[in-house]
Design a protein around this motif. Sequence first.
Motif, PDB file in Angstrom:
ATOM      1  N   GLU A 156       0.833  -1.197   0.000  1.00  0.00           N
ATOM      2  CA  GLU A 156       0.000   0.000   0.000  1.00  0.00           C
ATOM      3  C   GLU A 156       0.868   1.247   0.000  1.00  0.00           C
ATOM      4  N   ILE A 157       0.472   2.224  -0.838  1.00  0.00           N
ATOM      5  CA  ILE A 157       1.189   3.495  -0.958  1.00  0.00           C
ATOM      6  C   ILE A 157       0.155   4.603  -0.869  1.00  0.00           C
ATOM      7  N   VAL A 158       0.479   5.634  -0.106  1.00  0.00           N
ATOM      8  CA  VAL A 158      -0.371   6.822  -0.051  1.00  0.00           C
ATOM      9  C   VAL A 158       0.130   7.779  -1.134  1.00  0.00           C
ATOM     10  N   ILE A 159      -0.656   7.970  -2.188  1.00  0.00           N
ATOM     11  CA  ILE A 159      -0.252   8.791  -3.318  1.00  0.00           C
ATOM     12  C   ILE A 159      -0.683  10.230  -3.059  1.00  0.00           C
ATOM     13  N   PRO A 160      -0.179  11.187  -3.837  1.00  0.00           N
ATOM     14  CA  PRO A 160      -0.608  12.584  -3.658  1.00  0.00           C
ATOM     15  C   PRO A 160      -2.120  12.692  -3.713  1.00  0.00           C
ATOM     16  N   GLY A 161      -2.658  13.368  -2.715  1.00  0.00           N
ATOM     17  CA  GLY A 161      -4.100  13.474  -2.588  1.00  0.00           C
ATOM     18  C   GLY A 161      -4.655  12.583  -1.489  1.00  0.00           C
ATOM     19  N   ASN A 162      -3.754  11.853  -0.762  1.00  0.00           N
ATOM     20  CA  ASN A 162      -4.131  11.005   0.385  1.00  0.00           C
ATOM     21  C   ASN A 162      -4.964   9.791  -0.022  1.00  0.00           C
ATOM     22  N   ASN A 163      -4.856   9.335  -1.279  1.00  0.00           N
ATOM     23  CA  ASN A 163      -5.515   8.102  -1.690  1.00  0.00           C
ATOM     24  C   ASN A 163      -4.555   6.929  -1.502  1.00  0.00           C
ATOM     25  N   ARG A 164      -5.111   5.797  -1.082  1.00  0.00           N
ATOM     26  CA  ARG A 164      -4.294   4.612  -0.880  1.00  0.00           C
ATOM     27  C   ARG A 164      -4.421   3.681  -2.096  1.00  0.00           C
ATOM     28  N   VAL A 165      -3.277   3.295  -2.628  1.00  0.00           N
ATOM     29  CA  VAL A 165      -3.237   2.444  -3.811  1.00  0.00           C
ATOM     30  C   VAL A 165      -2.191   1.364  -3.580  1.00  0.00           C
ATOM     31  N   ARG A 166      -2.530   0.145  -3.983  1.00  0.00           N
ATOM     32  CA  ARG A 166      -1.554  -0.943  -3.883  1.00  0.00           C
ATOM     33  C   ARG A 166      -0.713  -0.957  -5.158  1.00  0.00           C
ATOM     34  N   MET A 167       0.604  -0.904  -4.970  1.00  0.00           N
ATOM     35  CA  MET A 167       1.533  -0.748  -6.094  1.00  0.00           C
ATOM     36  C   MET A 167       2.609  -1.837  -6.060  1.00  0.00           C
ATOM     37  N   LEU A 168       3.085  -2.198  -7.276  1.00  0.00           N
ATOM     38  CA  LEU A 168       4.304  -2.981  -7.460  1.00  0.00           C
ATOM     39  C   LEU A 168       5.396  -2.000  -7.884  1.00  0.00           C
ATOM     40  N   THR A 169       6.531  -1.994  -7.178  1.00  0.00           N
ATOM     41  CA  THR A 169       7.569  -0.983  -7.396  1.00  0.00           C
ATOM     42  C   THR A 169       8.823  -1.628  -7.988  1.00  0.00           C
ATOM     43  N   PHE A 170       9.303  -1.073  -9.139  1.00  0.00           N
ATOM     44  CA  PHE A 170      10.556  -1.479  -9.754  1.00  0.00           C
ATOM     45  C   PHE A 170      11.606  -0.408  -9.437  1.00  0.00           C
ATOM     46  N   LEU A 171      12.776  -0.812  -8.940  1.00  0.00           N
ATOM     47  CA  LEU A 171      13.888   0.103  -8.648  1.00  0.00           C
ATOM     48  C   LEU A 171      15.070  -0.334  -9.488  1.00  0.00           C
ATOM     49  N   GLN A 172      15.616   0.611 -10.305  1.00  0.00           N
ATOM     50  CA  GLN A 172      16.758   0.274 -11.151  1.00  0.00           C
ATOM     51  C   GLN A 172      17.745   1.438 -11.158  1.00  0.00           C
ATOM     52  N   PRO A 173      19.039   1.139 -10.924  1.00  0.00           N
ATOM     53  CA  PRO A 173      20.041   2.217 -10.966  1.00  0.00           C
ATOM     54  C   PRO A 173      20.211   2.723 -12.390  1.00  0.00           C
ATOM     55  N   LEU A 174      20.642   3.947 -12.506  1.00  0.00           N
ATOM     56  CA  LEU A 174      20.828   4.578 -13.818  1.00  0.00           C
ATOM     57  C   LEU A 174      22.292   4.984 -13.969  1.00  0.00           C
ATOM     58  N   PRO A 175      23.061   4.372 -14.890  1.00  0.00           N
ATOM     59  CA  PRO A 175      22.646   3.226 -15.695  1.00  0.00           C
ATOM     60  C   PRO A 175      22.811   1.927 -14.932  1.00  0.00           C
ATOM     61  N   VAL A 176      22.162   0.845 -15.435  1.00  0.00           N
ATOM     62  CA  VAL A 176      22.265  -0.450 -14.766  1.00  0.00           C
ATOM     63  C   VAL A 176      23.698  -0.954 -14.880  1.00  0.00           C
ATOM     64  N   GLY A 177      24.284  -1.358 -13.753  1.00  0.00           N
ATOM     65  CA  GLY A 177      25.650  -1.879 -13.749  1.00  0.00           C
ATOM     66  C   GLY A 177      26.706  -0.822 -13.589  1.00  0.00           C
ATOM     67  N   GLY A 178      26.316   0.467 -13.504  1.00  0.00           N
ATOM     68  CA  GLY A 178      27.312   1.517 -13.342  1.00  0.00           C
ATOM     69  C   GLY A 178      27.891   1.522 -11.933  1.00  0.00           C
ATOM     70  N   SER A 179      29.181   1.818 -11.836  1.00  0.00           N
ATOM     71  CA  SER A 179      29.823   1.827 -10.512  1.00  0.00           C
ATOM     72  C   SER A 179      29.521   3.109  -9.749  1.00  0.00           C
ATOM     73  N   HIS A 180      29.264   4.203 -10.459  1.00  0.00           N
ATOM     74  CA  HIS A 180      28.939   5.487  -9.806  1.00  0.00           C
ATOM     75  C   HIS A 180      27.629   5.995 -10.407  1.00  0.00           C
TER      76      HIS A 180
END
Length: 768
Positions: free
Chosen positions: A167-191
């Motif tokens: 569950e995530i509280v989005i702008p406007g105080n609405n609750r929505v169930r989300m799947l979150t993808f996190l990826q570094p930019l660029p993928v595999g970069g050391s810095h």
Amino acid sequence: MGKNKINLLTKLLISYWLVLLFPVLIILFYYYPQSATAVRAKEMDWNAHITEQFMTSMDTFTRYVYNLPFELAQNREFRLYQAEESDYQRVLIANEMKKYNATDAFIYNTLLYVRNIGMLFSKTGSAYSLEDMATPGIGFTYEDWQPAYMKETLNTLDAPLVRPVEEIVIPGNNRVRMLTFLQPLPVGGSHSPGVVMILVREDTILRMMRSVSEHYLGDFFILDGQGQPLVASNGSLYRSSDDLPSLVERMERENGGDPVSGIHQINGTTYIVSYAVSDKNGWKYVSLLPLTESLQDLRAIQLKTALLVGFILLLEVIVIYVSIRNNYHPIKRLVEFATGLFEPQEQKPMNELETLRYTLSGLSAANSRLDEEVKGTLPLMRDNLLLELVNGHFLAWEPFAKEAAKVGIGLDGPLLTVAVISCEAGTEAAERIWGACRSEEERFPAGVKGYFFKSIYHHEIVLVCAHGANFALKAHLARLQEELQRQADEVEDDGAGGGRAIIGIGRPGEGRNPQAAHVSYLQAQRTAEQLRLRGDSALLCYDEFETPSAGTVSYFAELLQSLELAILKNEAAQVESLIERLAGYLSGNGMSPHMLRSVYLNTASVIFNGLQRFRQDDQSLLRLTDAAFGPRYTLEQMAGILRESGDKLCEMIRETVPQSRMASREELLAALEEMGTDPNCSLQLMADYFSMSASNFSHYFKKTVGQNFKETLDRLRIRQAARLLRESEETLEAIAAQCGYTNLSSFIRSFKKILGTTPGQYRQTHKG
């Protein structure tokens, strides 16, 4: 004597009973078990197919998710390491993020986190700090992801990470169930300079699950490579016991990740379980279909069959007994049944054989009618198959050829060309044009195969033609266009509403190549759109019209960027001026129709985004937005929509941010209108007129009118010159002098810069 009759009757009844009982026994002891087994096997195959189809759909949509960091890294406009140096870089990042809206139907939002400033930029153009993300109602607040841990994760992430649905509280105080993808930019970069956060709504994935099949009543589960649940349509079932996790581990261990389907028990309930592993990201897809639901229809049929057989047995015993007792011949009942099934057209006496012959003839006629109805669906199947071909649904030729052979399609020529016939006509004219096109299929010469079918647009008919290199397709279609136009004109003469028939021809591609057919179709659509908007002729090939230069597109991009900044700064005069320039830009001859529509759509998007800032919940604004993105507008309609929506936006800006000025914009423009065609009109002359210094007047003029004095003066003079070119026969030198130009070359150069064409070309195009 009576006893013998009774014994004989009993023997006959027993013999008939045994004859009838034999098929019943077969049904009970063979058909029932075998049908149940067959249905189970079919259900398992179907469940496995549904699982793999859903997995394929998810792989297709998540491909963009995993490719997005690479696209962002390739965008040179993102200068993340310089983001903390200036506010302009941050505005640029926010504007660039709004361009990444490719899969809005799947992705709810995309956030780019820039580490060196601790800011997140949304694809909607909004920016959030980490403090905003921890404040419910302002940012995207995770209930199970503490702000400190979020900050640590975003600043140290060096490999892709997927958070399960939460569950995530989005702008406007609405609750929505989300799947979150996190990826570094660029993928595999050391810095890595940042992290891409991609949010997908759980209900979007669940709708995709259900859209795979409307009749599917099971549950889907998506697990990551470590077996942790990411998405579940029935989370309570997964958490209620360890049966399902243990089953998934066993299936993975026994089958090595290959797709598999079987029948298993979970929490005391029997399910058809299908398991598949994506080779794209290693996710595991599990489908559970209750076995009782899958066999419910079979059991209902079996029960009804048993009742029907029992009823028939009872009825037959009575009929046999009565028939034997009354010495009726069995054929008599068969004749009566046949007579009741088909009523003779001519009421005349018939013997038993004639009655049976008449009945068989009726059955044969009914079978023939059924065959005709099936054949009637073949044209529809053929058109749908060709539509899938030109839309790029076939990746290889063999599957298409296999389906095409079933409906009589043969496209085996060395070249494959697609043409689009467009006619904005009434119902009667459209039907006559469609009939003429289908008749044309019989007129192609030997060795050439062409098929006409209706597009998804009511005004569009598509031709797919397989031919050799020596076949003059354009000349053939030119004769067809004349015939179609004649048909449309005849309907128009009758007052039924005809239309203009135009044909756009794509570039010939390699035969037996689905990709070539798809590309040729896209080219034909662009060519037909060129004819519709420009209207120079009724028939055109893709290679016969020019594409715009890169400089033209660059000039438009600069204007659009300036418009966005003016809206952000609430400068109504500047907004009004830029929209007028962009609307006038649509009337130029320097762009192809698809680029003109791109200019229109991008400009309209910027304007409506600005309107949304002032009235987010305005229903009339939503209806106006929906109408603005219609697919069949003319150039004049596009320009009118931009001007009307721009006026509405400027009105809102002026109501919100009132301006104070010494002279109104109307007074400045009126004075310039009066003195602008004088060759001696200059910045100093206008400054003296308003009792101001030249520098102060220049600054005040640009602030009030929205553009500098020289540009406004040139546009005024060129507008006057355009009117004279349309309405008079005077020479270019005379017109230039009347408009305030003392030098003809300066006049021509300014005219081409503003209207995109020379004065001579403009007069030739717009005369009369």
